[in-house]
Design a protein around this motif. Structure first.
Motif, mmCIF file in Angstrom:
data_model
loop_
_atom_site.group_PDB
_atom_site.id
_atom_site.type_symbol
_atom_site.label_atom_id
_atom_site.label_comp_id
_atom_site.label_asym_id
_atom_site.label_seq_id
_atom_site.Cartn_x
_atom_site.Cartn_y
_atom_site.Cartn_z
ATOM 1 N N ALA A 95 16.641 4.722 -29.721
ATOM 2 C CA ALA A 95 16.730 6.133 -29.606
ATOM 3 C C ALA A 95 15.641 6.696 -30.665
ATOM 4 O O ALA A 95 14.920 7.567 -30.439
ATOM 5 C CB ALA A 95 18.112 6.518 -29.869
ATOM 6 N N GLY A 96 15.716 5.882 -31.854
ATOM 7 C CA GLY A 96 14.784 6.569 -33.061
ATOM 8 C C GLY A 96 13.236 6.161 -32.444
ATOM 9 O O GLY A 96 12.427 7.285 -32.592
ATOM 10 N N VAL A 97 12.900 5.200 -31.865
ATOM 11 C CA VAL A 97 11.513 4.962 -31.378
ATOM 12 C C VAL A 97 11.329 6.032 -30.296
ATOM 13 O O VAL A 97 10.098 6.676 -30.194
ATOM 14 C CB VAL A 97 11.367 3.624 -30.792
ATOM 15 C CG1 VAL A 97 10.073 3.323 -30.260
ATOM 16 C CG2 VAL A 97 11.388 2.708 -32.097
ATOM 17 N N LEU A 98 12.177 6.296 -29.493
ATOM 18 C CA LEU A 98 11.949 7.166 -28.296
ATOM 19 C C LEU A 98 11.576 8.756 -28.833
ATOM 20 O O LEU A 98 10.663 9.216 -28.187
ATOM 21 C CB LEU A 98 13.366 7.551 -27.295
ATOM 22 C CG LEU A 98 13.189 7.843 -26.152
ATOM 23 C CD1 LEU A 98 12.002 6.882 -25.055
ATOM 24 C CD2 LEU A 98 14.421 7.906 -25.287
ATOM 25 N N ILE A 99 12.317 9.077 -29.896
ATOM 26 C CA ILE A 99 12.051 10.505 -30.276
ATOM 27 C C ILE A 99 10.492 10.375 -30.814
ATOM 28 O O ILE A 99 9.595 11.298 -30.527
ATOM 29 C CB ILE A 99 12.952 10.795 -31.243
ATOM 30 C CG1 ILE A 99 14.263 10.863 -31.031
ATOM 31 C CG2 ILE A 99 12.456 11.843 -32.265
ATOM 32 C CD1 ILE A 99 14.458 12.237 -30.407
ATOM 33 N N LEU A 100 10.171 9.424 -31.612
ATOM 34 C CA LEU A 100 8.702 9.494 -32.162
ATOM 35 C C LEU A 100 7.839 9.308 -31.173
ATOM 36 O O LEU A 100 6.796 10.082 -31.046
ATOM 37 C CB LEU A 100 8.700 8.047 -32.798
ATOM 38 C CG LEU A 100 9.234 8.132 -34.437
ATOM 39 C CD1 LEU A 100 9.044 6.930 -34.979
ATOM 40 C CD2 LEU A 100 8.851 9.369 -35.048
ATOM 41 N N ILE A 101 8.122 8.589 -29.998
ATOM 42 C CA ILE A 101 6.922 8.514 -28.911
ATOM 43 C C ILE A 101 6.938 9.841 -28.192
ATOM 44 O O ILE A 101 6.025 10.308 -27.792
ATOM 45 C CB ILE A 101 7.472 7.347 -27.817
ATOM 46 C CG1 ILE A 101 7.576 6.068 -28.445
ATOM 47 C CG2 ILE A 101 6.687 7.503 -26.432
ATOM 48 C CD1 ILE A 101 8.038 4.992 -27.516
ATOM 49 N N VAL A 139 3.639 14.441 -27.054
ATOM 50 C CA VAL A 139 3.527 15.994 -26.818
ATOM 51 C C VAL A 139 2.227 16.428 -27.628
ATOM 52 O O VAL A 139 1.366 16.830 -27.186
ATOM 53 C CB VAL A 139 4.814 16.844 -27.424
ATOM 54 C CG1 VAL A 139 4.504 18.175 -27.649
ATOM 55 C CG2 VAL A 139 5.935 16.500 -26.366
ATOM 56 N N ALA A 140 2.175 15.699 -28.952
ATOM 57 C CA ALA A 140 1.050 16.249 -29.679
ATOM 58 C C ALA A 140 -0.149 15.712 -29.173
ATOM 59 O O ALA A 140 -1.022 16.552 -28.996
ATOM 60 C CB ALA A 140 1.145 15.529 -30.990
ATOM 61 N N LEU A 141 -0.032 14.543 -28.535
ATOM 62 C CA LEU A 141 -1.471 13.966 -27.902
ATOM 63 C C LEU A 141 -1.922 14.941 -26.865
ATOM 64 O O LEU A 141 -2.815 15.218 -26.361
ATOM 65 C CB LEU A 141 -1.176 12.514 -27.382
ATOM 66 C CG LEU A 141 -2.439 11.721 -27.032
ATOM 67 C CD1 LEU A 141 -3.163 11.466 -28.446
ATOM 68 C CD2 LEU A 141 -1.985 10.306 -26.484
ATOM 69 N N PHE A 142 -0.905 15.398 -25.977
ATOM 70 C CA PHE A 142 -1.049 16.052 -24.600
ATOM 71 C C PHE A 142 -1.779 17.432 -25.095
ATOM 72 O O PHE A 142 -2.771 17.785 -24.904
ATOM 73 C CB PHE A 142 0.384 16.336 -23.911
ATOM 74 C CG PHE A 142 0.241 17.683 -23.143
ATOM 75 C CD1 PHE A 142 -0.430 17.699 -22.162
ATOM 76 C CD2 PHE A 142 0.799 18.797 -23.621
ATOM 77 C CE1 PHE A 142 -0.450 18.896 -21.089
ATOM 78 C CE2 PHE A 142 0.766 20.065 -22.994
ATOM 79 C CZ PHE A 142 0.241 20.125 -21.631
#
Lengths: 259, 311
Positions: B28-34, B39-42
């Motif tokens: 769950a934690g990793v998913l949030i970061l991804i 979003v930032a990358l987009f």
């Protein structure tokens, strides 16, 4: 400075439930009075009525009168806020304000009601109160550090310093040592012995040795059973209560046969 | 023999449970970061053409900064006014519910406040557009006539009431339930011990609140305000409906000003090519603003950690 307390036929209620029934007691000025008794007998509840802290609990109310040097604390028009600044209280668990420094904790009560205090007076009062609580030497170099960083026993003495800083007439203590280790307990007991030179001290304790060590007079509270109100069974000089009590229940309790 | 077998099996299943749980929590934690990273990358990739384009081709013709600066200011002004209005009211209502109201009133009132948070923003927008804005017109007239010498109240006042101040008030109503509910939860968690300590020193109820409740709740209040700010900064629909947009002006009661979120929403459907990249770049700026605001809030909370009561 210190005043006597006379209680006449006091009944204490939580909403409909009568927790303490018909207590009359005369507490001498400049003495230490201990309340002992089994859990749930109403001794803490009764103690909290002496500075009108009982009514802070929703539904809490009393009938009867508590006289502080003859003035009824429960007379109409008496402000509980004033009562509490005259009759200080120390709680079972040390409760210094966590967001305040040691110094600010001591001054917390003094600065209430919009009172201003000059810095030099404040410094003097902080030192005097902390000395009065036998804490000065341990904290004088870290007055600006948080009070919550002290050990449990130190925190409790900080709470006592905070209480005496407002110069009350009476200090109520609700099992002040029950969360402390034996060394800290000893420090508080020594302090109680000194406090009675200036204040009227009333202490609730579960520890009978403590009552015997620190108090001049002892009141024994008991309940007949669960759901029944607590009553004052016997009140006398501490030596009499522990060596030659008039009531069988008192003797059973102080000799460890129940409770 | 049997009992050891049972024990070891229980222990083994306990370990498996631990593994599954820690794996799920990590996932769950990793998913949030991804997600955040994606979003930032987009935003970054899609916005890139804006930064390499000829300044003359950007809307306004003077480059991206000249385009984005006024709407950044508009966004910040709208959000700041909303918080200035909503924070004291929210804290006041929360204190009333947690410490002053009788229980029969506190419960329903808290429920109603929570309900405010559930109203869709388009409804707030419609209400601001049709009810609040016309109602505020006389007030704006009065402000422009009597306090017009202050630049923020300079006249002539808008005749429709669709100004940045109206939008801010709508935003204030929208962030109010966030600040109120979170503050109320924190106030209710104040240890009884500390409240009684204050009362036993002779504190009045209000002094008890200032010595025990508010200091204890301070980090929580800051978090609540920051969450409110996040909503105010990003709120799109209500602002798009309420605000009649224009260039950056100091007056709050004239037609004018614009916020990033509303700018994006109003122009997105017809945008393509460089214009689209521009709007996404604006989104990136909004993203950065919220990031910075949150970091500042964290820093404020951390600075007082020693006195937080957590130790």
């Amino acid at each position: 400075m210190s005043k006597r307390i006379d209680v006449n036929d006091l009944n204490v209620y939580y909403s409909k439930f009568r927790a303490v029934e018909g207590v009359s007691i005369n507490i001498e000025a400049k003495s230490v009075t201990a309340f002992i008794g089994p859990s749930g007998c109403g001794k803490s509840t009764f103690l909290r009525t002496l500075n009108r802290m009982h009514e802070v609990i929703p539904g809490g109310r009393v009938e009867g009168e508590v006289l502080l040097d003859g003035d009824n604390l429960y007379a109409p028009g008496v402000d509980p806020v004033t009562v509490r600044s005259q009759i200080g209280m120390v709680f079972q668990r040390p409760n210094p304000f966590p967001t305040m420094s040691i110094r600010d904790n001591v001054l917390a009560g003094v600065k209430l009601n919009g009172k201003k205090i000059a810095k030099s007076d404040a410094d003097a009062l902080v030192e005097k109160s902390l000395r009065g609580a036998n804490l000065w030497n341990e904290v004088k170099d870290r007055l600006d550090k948080p009070g919550a960083g002290l050990s449990g026993g130190q925190q409790q003495r900080l709470c006592i310093a905070r209480t005496i800083a407002v110069k009350p007439d009476v200090i109520l203590m609700d099992e002040p040592c029950s969360a402390l280790d034996p060394i800290s307990t000893l420090a508080i007991e020594d302090l109680i012995n000194e406090l009675k030179n200036d204040y009227t001290v009333v202490i609730v304790t579960h520890n009978m040795q403590q009552a015997a060590r620190v108090s001049d007079k002892t009141a024994f509270f008991n309940i007949a059973g669960t759901g029944k109100p607590g009553k004052l069974i016997e009140y006398n000089d501490t030596a009499t209560i522990f060596s030659n009590p008039a009531e069988q229940a008192t003797e059973d309790y102080v000799s460890g046969r129940f409770g | 023999m049997t009992s050891t077998a049972v024990k070891s099996r229980a222990a083994a299943s306990g370990r498996a449970g631990d593994k599954i749980f820690s794996g799920a929590a990590l996932g769950a934690g990793v998913l949030i970061l991804i997600t955040l990273f994606a979003v930032a990358l987009f935003l970054l990739i899609q916005a890139l053409p804006t930064f390499s384009a000829d300044p003359a081709e950007i809307t306004g013709g003077e480059g991206f900064f000249a385009y984005i600066f006024p709407i950044i200011i508009g966004t910040v002004i709208a959000a700041a006014i909303a918080l200035v209005i909503a924070t004291p009211i929210g804290i006041g209502v929360a204190l009333f519910i947690s410490h002053f109201a009788p229980r029969q009133i506190a419960g329903p009132l808290g429920y109603v406040i929570d309900l405010l948070a559930a109203i869709p923003s388009v409804i707030y927008g419609a209400w601001g557009y049709m009810v609040l804005a016309p109602a505020l017109v006389p007030g704006y007239e009065w402000l422009s006539q009597n306090l017009g010498f202050i630049p923020i109240f300079e006249g002539p006042a808008s005749q429709t009431g669709k100004t940045i101040l109206t939008a801010s008030i709508v935003l204030a109503v929208m962030v109010l339930p966030i600040i109120t509910s979170l503050s109320r939860e924190i106030f209710l968690q104040t240890p009884k011990l500390h409240e009684e300590a204050a009362l036993a020193l002779g504190a009045t109820r209000w002094e008890m609140i200032t010595t025990a409740v508010l200091p204890f709740a301070r980090p929580g209040i800051i978090s609540a305000v920051m969450l409110g700010l996040g909503r105010a900064l990003g709120e799109t629909m209500a602002v798009a409906l309420v605000l009649s947009t224009g260039g950056l002006i100091p007056s709050l009661i004239k037609t004018g000003n614009q916020t990033i979120a509303a700018e994006i929403a109003l122009n997105f459907p017809e945008a393509f090519g460089l214009r689209l990249a521009e709007l996404i770049a604006a989104g990136l700026v909004l993203f950065l603003i919220t990031l910075v605001v949150n970091m500042i809030a964290r820093a404020i909370i951390a600075r007082h950690k020693e006195f937080s009561g957590a130790n």
